[in-house]
Design a protein around this motif. Structure first.
Motif, PDB file in Angstrom:
ATOM      1  N   ASN A 163       0.818  -1.214   0.000  1.00  0.00           N
ATOM      2  CA  ASN A 163       0.000   0.000   0.000  1.00  0.00           C
ATOM      3  C   ASN A 163       0.847   1.257   0.000  1.00  0.00           C
ATOM      4  N   ARG A 164       1.924   1.201   0.771  1.00  0.00           N
ATOM      5  CA  ARG A 164       2.784   2.372   0.854  1.00  0.00           C
ATOM      6  C   ARG A 164       3.425   2.647  -0.504  1.00  0.00           C
ATOM      7  N   LEU A 165       3.877   1.569  -1.140  1.00  0.00           N
ATOM      8  CA  LEU A 165       4.465   1.706  -2.466  1.00  0.00           C
ATOM      9  C   LEU A 165       3.445   2.302  -3.432  1.00  0.00           C
ATOM     10  N   PHE A 166       2.226   1.791  -3.318  1.00  0.00           N
ATOM     11  CA  PHE A 166       1.180   2.258  -4.200  1.00  0.00           C
ATOM     12  C   PHE A 166       0.949   3.758  -3.997  1.00  0.00           C
ATOM     13  N   ARG A 167       0.906   4.159  -2.743  1.00  0.00           N
ATOM     14  CA  ARG A 167       0.683   5.574  -2.456  1.00  0.00           C
ATOM     15  C   ARG A 167       1.823   6.425  -3.004  1.00  0.00           C
ATOM     16  N   SER A 168       3.052   5.918  -2.869  1.00  0.00           N
ATOM     17  CA  SER A 168       4.204   6.660  -3.390  1.00  0.00           C
ATOM     18  C   SER A 168       4.064   6.858  -4.891  1.00  0.00           C
ATOM     19  N   ALA A 169       3.711   5.780  -5.597  1.00  0.00           N
ATOM     20  CA  ALA A 169       3.575   5.862  -7.046  1.00  0.00           C
ATOM     21  C   ALA A 169       2.479   6.863  -7.392  1.00  0.00           C
ATOM     22  N   HIS A 170       1.430   6.830  -6.618  1.00  0.00           N
ATOM     23  CA  HIS A 170       0.314   7.734  -6.868  1.00  0.00           C
ATOM     24  C   HIS A 170       0.750   9.186  -6.697  1.00  0.00           C
ATOM     25  N   ALA A 211       4.615   6.787 -14.075  1.00  0.00           N
ATOM     26  CA  ALA A 211       4.150   6.611 -12.701  1.00  0.00           C
ATOM     27  C   ALA A 211       2.787   5.944 -12.682  1.00  0.00           C
ATOM     28  N   HIS A 212       1.998   6.295 -13.684  1.00  0.00           N
ATOM     29  CA  HIS A 212       0.666   5.715 -13.755  1.00  0.00           C
ATOM     30  C   HIS A 212       0.738   4.200 -13.947  1.00  0.00           C
ATOM     31  N   HIS A 213       1.628   3.774 -14.807  1.00  0.00           N
ATOM     32  CA  HIS A 213       1.777   2.336 -15.042  1.00  0.00           C
ATOM     33  C   HIS A 213       2.366   1.636 -13.833  1.00  0.00           C
ATOM     34  N   LEU A 214       3.249   2.334 -13.181  1.00  0.00           N
ATOM     35  CA  LEU A 214       3.834   1.790 -11.960  1.00  0.00           C
ATOM     36  C   LEU A 214       2.729   1.557 -10.935  1.00  0.00           C
ATOM     37  N   LEU A 256       9.107  -3.588 -11.181  1.00  0.00           N
ATOM     38  CA  LEU A 256       8.959  -2.462 -10.270  1.00  0.00           C
ATOM     39  C   LEU A 256      10.298  -1.761 -10.066  1.00  0.00           C
ATOM     40  N   ASP A 257      11.311  -2.570  -9.827  1.00  0.00           N
ATOM     41  CA  ASP A 257      12.646  -1.995  -9.619  1.00  0.00           C
ATOM     42  C   ASP A 257      13.069  -1.193 -10.831  1.00  0.00           C
ATOM     43  N   GLU A 258      12.827  -1.795 -11.997  1.00  0.00           N
ATOM     44  CA  GLU A 258      13.228  -1.143 -13.233  1.00  0.00           C
ATOM     45  C   GLU A 258      12.515   0.195 -13.395  1.00  0.00           C
ATOM     46  N   CYS A 259      11.247   0.169 -13.052  1.00  0.00           N
ATOM     47  CA  CYS A 259      10.409   1.360 -13.160  1.00  0.00           C
ATOM     48  C   CYS A 259      10.970   2.488 -12.302  1.00  0.00           C
ATOM     49  N   VAL A 260      11.253   2.137 -11.072  1.00  0.00           N
ATOM     50  CA  VAL A 260      11.744   3.149 -10.147  1.00  0.00           C
ATOM     51  C   VAL A 260      13.098   3.666 -10.612  1.00  0.00           C
ATOM     52  N   ALA A 261      13.943   2.759 -11.089  1.00  0.00           N
ATOM     53  CA  ALA A 261      15.266   3.165 -11.551  1.00  0.00           C
ATOM     54  C   ALA A 261      15.139   4.104 -12.748  1.00  0.00           C
ATOM     55  N   LEU A 262      14.249   3.757 -13.675  1.00  0.00           N
ATOM     56  CA  LEU A 262      14.069   4.593 -14.859  1.00  0.00           C
ATOM     57  C   LEU A 262      13.546   5.969 -14.455  1.00  0.00           C
ATOM     58  N   PHE A 263      12.589   5.948 -13.564  1.00  0.00           N
ATOM     59  CA  PHE A 263      12.023   7.215 -13.100  1.00  0.00           C
ATOM     60  C   PHE A 263      13.112   8.071 -12.472  1.00  0.00           C
ATOM     61  N   ALA A 264      13.939   7.431 -11.665  1.00  0.00           N
ATOM     62  CA  ALA A 264      14.998   8.176 -10.986  1.00  0.00           C
ATOM     63  C   ALA A 264      15.965   8.770 -12.000  1.00  0.00           C
ATOM     64  N   SER A 265      16.342   7.987 -12.998  1.00  0.00           N
ATOM     65  CA  SER A 265      17.327   8.503 -13.944  1.00  0.00           C
ATOM     66  C   SER A 265      16.706   9.621 -14.777  1.00  0.00           C
ATOM     67  N   ALA A 319      12.623   4.851 -24.071  1.00  0.00           N
ATOM     68  CA  ALA A 319      12.879   3.941 -22.950  1.00  0.00           C
ATOM     69  C   ALA A 319      11.618   3.747 -22.135  1.00  0.00           C
ATOM     70  N   ILE A 320      10.906   4.867 -21.945  1.00  0.00           N
ATOM     71  CA  ILE A 320       9.695   4.771 -21.140  1.00  0.00           C
ATOM     72  C   ILE A 320       8.660   3.907 -21.844  1.00  0.00           C
ATOM     73  N   ARG A 321       8.502   4.165 -23.163  1.00  0.00           N
ATOM     74  CA  ARG A 321       7.469   3.423 -23.881  1.00  0.00           C
ATOM     75  C   ARG A 321       7.752   1.921 -23.850  1.00  0.00           C
ATOM     76  N   ALA A 322       9.024   1.589 -24.012  1.00  0.00           N
ATOM     77  CA  ALA A 322       9.382   0.163 -24.025  1.00  0.00           C
ATOM     78  C   ALA A 322       8.998  -0.494 -22.704  1.00  0.00           C
ATOM     79  N   LEU A 323       9.285   0.217 -21.652  1.00  0.00           N
ATOM     80  CA  LEU A 323       8.988  -0.348 -20.337  1.00  0.00           C
ATOM     81  C   LEU A 323       7.479  -0.427 -20.112  1.00  0.00           C
ATOM     82  N   LEU A 324       6.789   0.605 -20.595  1.00  0.00           N
ATOM     83  CA  LEU A 324       5.333   0.632 -20.422  1.00  0.00           C
ATOM     84  C   LEU A 324       4.697  -0.618 -21.034  1.00  0.00           C
ATOM     85  N   GLY A 325       5.200  -0.982 -22.219  1.00  0.00           N
ATOM     86  CA  GLY A 325       4.652  -2.154 -22.905  1.00  0.00           C
ATOM     87  C   GLY A 325       4.803  -3.395 -22.035  1.00  0.00           C
ATOM     88  N   ARG A 326       5.967  -3.534 -21.476  1.00  0.00           N
ATOM     89  CA  ARG A 326       6.218  -4.727 -20.657  1.00  0.00           C
ATOM     90  C   ARG A 326       5.351  -4.729 -19.407  1.00  0.00           C
TER      91      ARG A 326
END
Lengths: 168, 721
Positions: B52-59, B77-80, B102-111, B128-135
């Protein structure tokens, strides 16, 4: 409160000049100098370096610093070192009088310093052609002279005066 | 959208704020993901709170990115959020490879956040974002599985209550039924004035034996001043056992489902309950959104409520609401707080001028009455100023939690990388300290923990042989003690080898072979520069950073570090820190016509000494302080001030940081005062023995002594001798 407020005018002038409000109109070569006296002789510094001029207040001596530093004063919460300019340029010492002033300068790095002088007399507006870059040959702290009427005013080289090395 | 973007462009400051806010959130998410990873490895269910906490962070990230017109990041972030939503609702299995995304998402967001130019001109790396979104999409929406037979039919519960459950709560309910747990309903009545505490206690008590699935206000005939709640819980224990554990008045527990018992008798709920066959009518199938009902006003179910509304993918009123809550917190540059603090300090000084005037008025019979009035007003002013001062101070305070979380992350990583069994126990994470101090504490604490992990905790076999549990423990305790905060880092490892320390110190010429040291003095040698008792320097404990740096860091903060160790049993390092740097308590001392301020945290005691008690050894003055030799320094002599001839008794202030002590001989003690230390401005940058200055009530500047320099000087002179 009963003391004379004659320094107020200079203070305001200096501040206004420092803020650039009194921009010279007639000539781009106009310079403004704050003139003060030391041991009876006139000296001057560029007005732009002056933040304010304050009356003498209790100076707290500081140990382990060059002799020219009289100590520190508290200026509305800021603590500022005060250089005794007489000592700094090897003039005979003197007791403070009612006209003794501390000129507070801003440094390039934003740090403040205080300069203890006998009296502040005027702000002098001069054109560049009245400045003589060469002072008396052996002076350590005078960068040049300025002609005022038939009198010479010594231009103090602030960078040299303020360079005391870093502690000891 | 375009207009919004160009408007945003002009606000590079706002972007920096976005970046710093986002970084904070990402930092937290990384920590949570590490926890999640641990739980996955352990093969267990992920902790719902964590997800839940992770979810709230993404939100929140989504909201932030949207607010700043960063559409690509917002999409990410929405896909996350989607992915986490699937996880928390059980649509995605915790063991599925989707979780690795999830890890990849956060890493991409951070970079992407890091690369964000001030103007955000450059579009984020869309490819890069689109590729990840698809997955993510592929992972988050797996082919629908056949609906399982409804497990909820056997529940002896009011259908209205079931309808009020959120999607997530229902998921948890099904999950618990599947595992064969008892489903219990706890009903409790509280006084409306104090229900929050009561409910919190009850929830805590129920959690001890099970999971609280949902908390709902119960309809009923409670009197005006009372409120009833139903807690739906899952547990291994039965209703009677739970009821026995709950020591609350007006609380009933009954069983809604007992997997071990025959199906319960159908009960009547006001209206006759339909037989099981008809229960399919109750709209409980998972994909249905939670029905709006009594839940909407449920005050006690707030976290879950947030999440329920957060599922709305488009910005609705709920989303605006959550964005608003972000802005409830103001980020303030600490320098602005310093300025405020300075102002308060000046007011304090003005106040003492007022006090002096009042005193003068009172002293003169002609004005005594006005004076007395002024004194009264002054008292009130003083109180308010004090409140203002503590208010400003309080704003600077932050809990140690953030630092401690970093530490526990480091330990987890080390545990994984080095395969060493070490547990980190943390206590007192809510202890608060000045923000500036907390920042400076990260490195020393990190070093201490790594040291303990790497050097102190033995290999499992060695531990077993020593009769210790295989898993080592590093403990961090933080607590407040007076005006200080104490942080203890202890371990149950092998302890410090005093013999090795001594040998090493001799090799390095820090002590001579003949010198006799107490056990404590020997131990303290670890703080000497360049001493490490292990020859090899491992990656873990870092290179070139030793206990000497820890001590230097602490000293710079006006703190003290001490160590205690028992061979074979463990080591405890104690850090003692002032709560704030902004205001310090100072002892004002006088020599000749001068006054000096000594930070009170460095003052151990002050003594009134007869000159005859002062002894000499090789020209150095000493005092016998309860059997220990206390080196004396004369403040007047240190600072080249005229020394008054000693006629009667004189004052000695015992100073020390850490374990070194010196006695400072002064002529007068002039009392204690709260002071704001100011840097000394001017041509000379550093004045040895002076840390700054402070203004006293009469407007004069008073120098603040640098105790560590004074002690160091004394120690160095002793070494040179």
């Amino acid at each position: 409160m009963s003391e004379p407020r004659e320094s107020q005018g200079w203070e305001q002038l200096a501040r206004r000049a420092a803020e650039g409000a009194a921009a010279p109109e007639e000539s781009a070569l106009l310079r403004e100098l704050l003139v003060f006296t030391l041991d009876g002789d006139p000296y001057a510094i560029a007005v732009e370096r002056v933040r304010e001029i304050v009356r003498l207040r209790p100076i707290t001596p500081v140990p382990r610093v060059p002799e020219a530093i009289r100590g520190v004063i508290s200026l509305r919460g800021e603590v500022v070192q005060v250089i005794d300019l007489r000592r700094r340029i090897d003039l005979p010492p003197a007791e403070p009088t009612r006209s003794t002033r501390i000129i507070v300068l801003h440094g390039d790095d934003g740090r403040l310093s205080g300069l203890l002088v006998d009296a502040v007399s005027e702000v002098l507006r001069v054109t560049e052609d009245r400045l003589r870059p060469d002072g008396p040959g052996d002076a350590t702290a005078v960068a040049g002279l300025c002609v005022r009427g038939d009198q010479f005013v010594s231009l103090v080289d602030l960078d040299r005066v303020l360079d005391l090395g870093d502690g000891r | 959208m375009a207009a919004r973007r160009s408007k945003s462009r002009a606000r590079s400051k706002a972007y920096r704020e976005f970046v710093s806010e986002a970084e904070e959130i990402l930092e937290r998410m990384r920590a949570d993901l590490v926890d999640l990873g641990d739980q996955r490895q352990a093969g267990g269910e992920p902790d719902p709170d964590l997800v839940n906490r992770l979810f709230r962070s993404a939100h929140t990230l989504k909201g932030l990115a949207g607010m700043f017109g960063l559409d690509a990041l917002s999409e990410l972030a929405h896909h996350l959020e989607d992915l986490l939503d699937g996880l928390r609702l059980g649509r995605i299995d915790a063991r599925s490879p989707a979780v690795a995304l999830l890890d990849e998402c956060v890493a991409l967001f951070a970079s992407q956040t890091q690369d964000l130019p001030d103007s955000a001109q450059r579009p984020a790396d869309a490819a890069a974002i689109r590729a990840l979104l698809g997955r993510i999409d592929a992972a988050a929406h797996p082919p629908a599985t056949a609906p399982v037979a409804d497990a909820l039919t056997g529940l002896d519960l009011d259908p209205a209550l079931l309808r009020a459950l959120t999607e997530y709560e229902e998921h948890r309910l099904r999950e618990n039924i599947k595992r064969g747990r008892r489903i219990l309903l706890v009903e409790a009545t509280f006084e409306i004035l104090s229900f929050e505490e009561g409910l919190a206690e009850l929830t805590k008590a129920v959690k001890e034996v099970g999971e609280v699935l949902s908390t709902l206000p119960a309809p009923g005939d409670a009197p005006e001043s009372q409120i009833r709640f139903s807690l739906l819980a899952a547990s291994e224990v039965d209703a009677a056992t739970l009821a026995g554990r709950l020591d609350f008045p007006h609380t009933d527990v009954r069983t809604a489902l007992d997997p071990n018992a025959p199906p319960p008798e159908v009960r009547a709920w006001g209206r006759a309950r339909a037989p099981a066959a008809a229960e399919a009518d109750i709209p409980l199938e998972l994909p249905e959104p939670a029905a709006p009902g009594p839940r909407a006003e449920a005050p006690a179910a707030e976290p879950a409520e947030d999440l329920a509304s957060a599922q709305e993918p488009v910005a609705g009123p709920a989303e605006l609401e959550s964005l608003k809550s972000i802005s409830d917190t103001v980020r303030v540059d600490i320098r602005k707080l310093d300025e405020l603090m300075n102002l308060v300090g000046e007011l304090v000084i003005q106040r003492s001028a007022v006090a002096a005037i009042a005193q003068r008025l009172v002293a003169d019979p002609a004005t005594a009455r006005v004076g007395a009035e002024l004194q009264k007003v002054h008292k009130a002013l003083e109180r308010k100023l004090h409140e203002l001062q503590s208010g400003v101070l309080e704003v600077r305070m932050v809990p140690l939690r953030q630092v401690f979380e970093k530490l526990s992350r480091v330990v987890r990583r080390l545990r994984r990388d080095l395969g060493k069994e070490v547990r980190l126990e943390i206590r007192g994470a809510d202890t608060e300290l000045d923000k500036l101090i907390v920042e400076e504490l990260v490195d020393p604490l990190m070093h201490l923990v790594r040291n303990a992990f790497d050097h102190a905790i033995e290999a499992p076999a060695e531990r077993q042989a020593a009769g210790k549990p295989e898993e080592g423990t590093i403990r961090i305790d933080a607590f407040q003690r007076g005006n200080h905060v104490v942080i203890e880092v202890s371990d149950d490892g092998r302890g410090i080898d005093a013999v090795a320390v001594r040998r090493r110190a001799e090799e390095r010429g820090l002590v001579s072979r003949e010198e006799v040291l107490t056990a404590k003095e020997t131990l303290d040698l670890i703080f000497a520069p360049g001493l490490s008792t292990r020859a090899e320097v491992t990656e873990t404990s870092g290179r070139g950073v030793g206990m000497d740096v820890v001590r230097a860091n602490l000293t710079a903060l006006g703190g003290v570090v001490d160590v205690a160790s028992t061979a074979g049993r463990g080591t405890r390092v104690t850090l003692t820190l002032p709560i704030t740097l902004a205001i310090i308590q100072a002892l004002i001392v006088g020599v000749s016509d001068q006054r000096f301020a000594v930070p009170l945290n460095a003052v151990h005691e002050s003594l009134l000494v007869d000159p005859a008690e002062i002894q000499r050894s090789e020209g150095r003055e000493l005092l016998n302080l309860r059997g220990d030799a206390l080196p004396l320094r004369r403040l007047a002599r240190e600072f080249g001030l005229p020394e008054a001839p000693v006629t009667g008794k004189t004052y000695v202030v015992v100073l020390g940081l850490g374990d070194a002590r010196i006695g400072l001989l002064v002529e007068r003690l002039e009392g204690q005062q709260d002071t704001v230390i100011k840097p000394i401005q001017g041509p000379v940058q550093q004045i040895r023995g002076v840390t700054g200055a402070t203004e006293l009530g009469d407007g004069t500047a008073v120098l603040v002594l640098d105790v560590s320099a004074l002690v160091d000087d004394a120690v160095r002179r002793r070494e040179a001798a």
